[in-house]
Design a protein around this motif. Structure first.
Motif, PDB file in Angstrom:
ATOM      1  N   PHE A 121      -1.917  -0.797  -3.796  1.00 45.94           N
ATOM      2  CA  PHE A 121      -3.196  -0.080  -3.608  1.00 45.94           C
ATOM      3  C   PHE A 121      -2.451   1.494  -3.129  1.00 45.94           C
ATOM      4  CE2 PHE A 121      -4.914  -4.341  -2.936  1.00 45.94           C
ATOM      5  CZ  PHE A 121      -5.951  -4.273  -3.621  1.00 45.94           C
ATOM      6  N   ASP A 175      -7.165   0.507  -6.425  1.00 47.04           N
ATOM      7  CA  ASP A 175      -6.293  -0.645  -6.852  1.00 47.04           C
ATOM      8  C   ASP A 175      -5.522  -0.192  -8.027  1.00 47.04           C
ATOM      9  OD1 ASP A 175      -5.226  -2.730  -7.652  1.00 47.04           O
ATOM     10  OD2 ASP A 175      -6.976  -3.926  -7.954  1.00 47.04           O
ATOM     11  N   VAL A 197      -1.909  -2.551   6.966  1.00 46.32           N
ATOM     12  CA  VAL A 197      -1.719  -1.300   7.181  1.00 46.32           C
ATOM     13  C   VAL A 197      -1.744  -0.957   8.800  1.00 46.32           C
ATOM     14  CG1 VAL A 197      -2.445   1.264   6.701  1.00 46.32           C
ATOM     15  CG2 VAL A 197      -2.137  -0.424   4.902  1.00 46.32           C
ATOM     16  N   ALA A 242      -5.103  -5.597   2.533  1.00 44.48           N
ATOM     17  CA  ALA A 242      -4.285  -4.299   2.472  1.00 44.48           C
ATOM     18  C   ALA A 242      -4.439  -3.516   3.708  1.00 44.48           C
ATOM     19  CB  ALA A 242      -4.527  -3.705   1.145  1.00 44.48           C
ATOM     20  N   VAL A 270       0.872  -1.158   0.002  1.00 49.36           N
ATOM     21  CA  VAL A 270       0.026  -0.016  -0.124  1.00 49.36           C
ATOM     22  C   VAL A 270       1.017   1.304   0.029  1.00 49.36           C
ATOM     23  CG1 VAL A 270      -1.802   1.214   1.020  1.00 49.36           C
ATOM     24  CG2 VAL A 270      -1.945  -1.252   1.284  1.00 49.36           C
ATOM     25  N   TYR A 299      -3.900   5.002  -0.993  1.00 52.62           N
ATOM     26  CA  TYR A 299      -4.659   5.765  -0.253  1.00 52.62           C
ATOM     27  C   TYR A 299      -4.033   7.219  -0.282  1.00 52.62           C
ATOM     28  CZ  TYR A 299      -6.745   7.913   3.726  1.00 52.62           C
ATOM     29  OH  TYR A 299      -7.362   8.968   4.402  1.00 52.62           O
ATOM     30  N   MET A 325      -9.634   2.957  -0.816  1.00 52.06           N
ATOM     31  CA  MET A 325      -8.477   2.379  -1.511  1.00 52.06           C
ATOM     32  C   MET A 325      -8.686   2.324  -2.997  1.00 52.06           C
ATOM     33  SD  MET A 325      -6.556   1.513   1.340  1.00 52.06           S
ATOM     34  CE  MET A 325      -5.562  -0.015   1.131  1.00 52.06           C
TER      35      MET A 325
END
Length: 309
Positions: free
Chosen positions: A244, A217, A202, A198, A153, A246, A215
C-alpha cells in the motif's frame, strides 16, 4: 559348618566385593532388558497420526495422506491441518495457475513437521510435500514454511520541497541483523482485511495514524493472473504481500519528531526504531525486499499514470 566358615574366612575382602557387585549388575541388566523389551513392544504398537484427503489430480480424485512427524501431538496435528494456512495451500494447488491443475504433477503425501502458535491461532506451519513429476517420476522439491498473507506500506512524506520515506529498524533474528524495512505485518485473522491490517501496523510501528480512504493498493495494479500479490520467496515460503502507498504533506517538525522514535509492541518483543530517510536515497540504503518491491511498483504505476491525482 566349620569348614564353610574357614573357607569364607580365607577369601580376601576385595573378592567378596566383586561377587556382590557382580550380582547387582546381573540383576540390573535383567531389569534393563525387561524394560527395553516392554518399551520396544509399546513403541511398535504406536502408529503415526494420519489424515486422508481427496484431491482432483489427473483424470480423477487421488487420496493423499497427511501424516504427523514424530513428536507432534494429536492436538497440534489437528490444529495444523485445520488451519487457514494449510487450507489455503491446498486451495493454491488447485487454482487456475496451481501446480496440480495441468496434471503434470501429483501430490502423494504431506508430512506435518511443526506448528508455532501465536496465541490461539497458528502463526507458522512447517511441512514437507511429496510431489512427483508424472513424466520423469522424479520428486519435486517440496519443503514449505507457511506464514500466510502480510502487508507492507510505503509512506511518502513531502516537506520543504523534498520527499521522505518512513522506515522501521528492527531486530531480525533469522538473518542476525538490524534491518531497515517498510512498516509491515501479518494478518491477525482469516478475514483478509488487508487495508485495515496495513493501517493498524503503521500505527503500531511508527505511531502515525492513517485513514483507510487515503491508502492506495499498489498490488492492485498487477495483472489478475498474479492474484494481486507479491511472493518474496516462493522457493521455500508461501508468504504473499500486499503493498500500500500513502502520500502526504507535513511540516519539517514532523520529520524531525519521527526520526529516531522508539515504537512497537514491547510486550510482544517488538524493538522498533523509526527512521526517516530521503526517498531518492531509499533504494540504495536497505536490502529489504519489501522496500525494493514497493519502489518498483510505485515508480511503474507513476510512469503509467495509474496513481490517483
Amino acid at each position: 559348618m566349620v569348614l564353610a566358615s574357614m573357607f569364607h574366612a580365607s577369601i580376601p575382602t576385595q573378592h567378596l566385593s566383586v561377587v556382590t557387585i557382580s550380582k547387582n549388575i546381573s540383576f540390573s541388566s535383567f531389569k534393563f532388558f525387561q524394560n527395553r523389551k516392554l518399551f520396544t513392544k509399546m513403541a511398535s504398537s504406536l502408529s503415526p497420526l494420519i489424515h486422508t484427503i481427496n484431491l482432483p489430480q489427473g483424470s480423477g480424485h487421488d487420496t493423499v495422506e497427511i501424516v504427523a512427524a514424530p513428536g507432534l501431538t494429536d492436538s497440534e496435528f489437528r490444529t495444523a491441518i485445520d488451519s487457514s494456512l494449510f487450507r489455503q495451500w491446498l486451495k493454491n494447488l488447485q487454482c487456475e495457475t496451481g501446480i496440480l491443475t495441468r496434471g503434470d504433477i501429483t501430490l502423494k503425501r504431506v508430512l506435518i513437521q511443526g506448528v508455532d502458535m501465536f496465541g490461539s491461532r497458528v502463526g507458522f506451519l512447517k511441512f514437507k510435500a511429496d510431489l512427483l513429476d508424472n513424466e520423469t517420476q522424479k520428486k519435486v522439491p517440496g519443503i514449505v514454511f507457511a506464514r500466510g498473507p502480510a502487508v507492507a506500506v510505503l509512506i511518502l512524506l513531502h516537506s520543504g520541497g523534498e520527499t521522505y520515506v518512513v522506515l522501521t529498524e528492527q531486530v531480525r533474528v533469522p538473518v542476525g541483523r538490524l534491518i531497515l524495512e517498510l512498516p509491515a505485518g501479518m494478518l491477525d485473522d482469516d478475514q483478509g482485511d488487508m487495508i485495515g491490517t496495513a493501517v493498524r501496523e503503521v500505527e503500531e510501528e511508527t505511531g502515525i495514524k492513517l485513514k483507510m480512504a487515503d491508502m492506495v493498493d499498489l498490488t492492485a495494479f498487477l495483472d489478475p493472473s498474479t492474484g494481486h500479490r507479491v511472493f518474496p520467496s516462493p522457493g521455500g515460503c508461501d508468504e504473499e504481500l500486499s503493498f500500500f502507498l500513502y502520500e502526504g504533506h507535513v511540516d519539517k517538525e514532523v520529520i524531525t519528531s519521527l526520526h529516531g522514535k522508539e515504537t512497537g509492541l514491547r510486550e510482544h518483543g517488538e524493538l522498533i526504531k523509526v527512521c526517516v530517510v530521503p526517498y531518492e536515497k531509499l533504494w540504495r540504503i536497505t536490502a529489504d525486499a519489501k522496500v525494493l518491491a514497493a519502489v518498483a511498483l510505485y515508480e511503474m504505476a507513476k510512469r503509467d499514470g495509474l496513481l490517483p491525482k
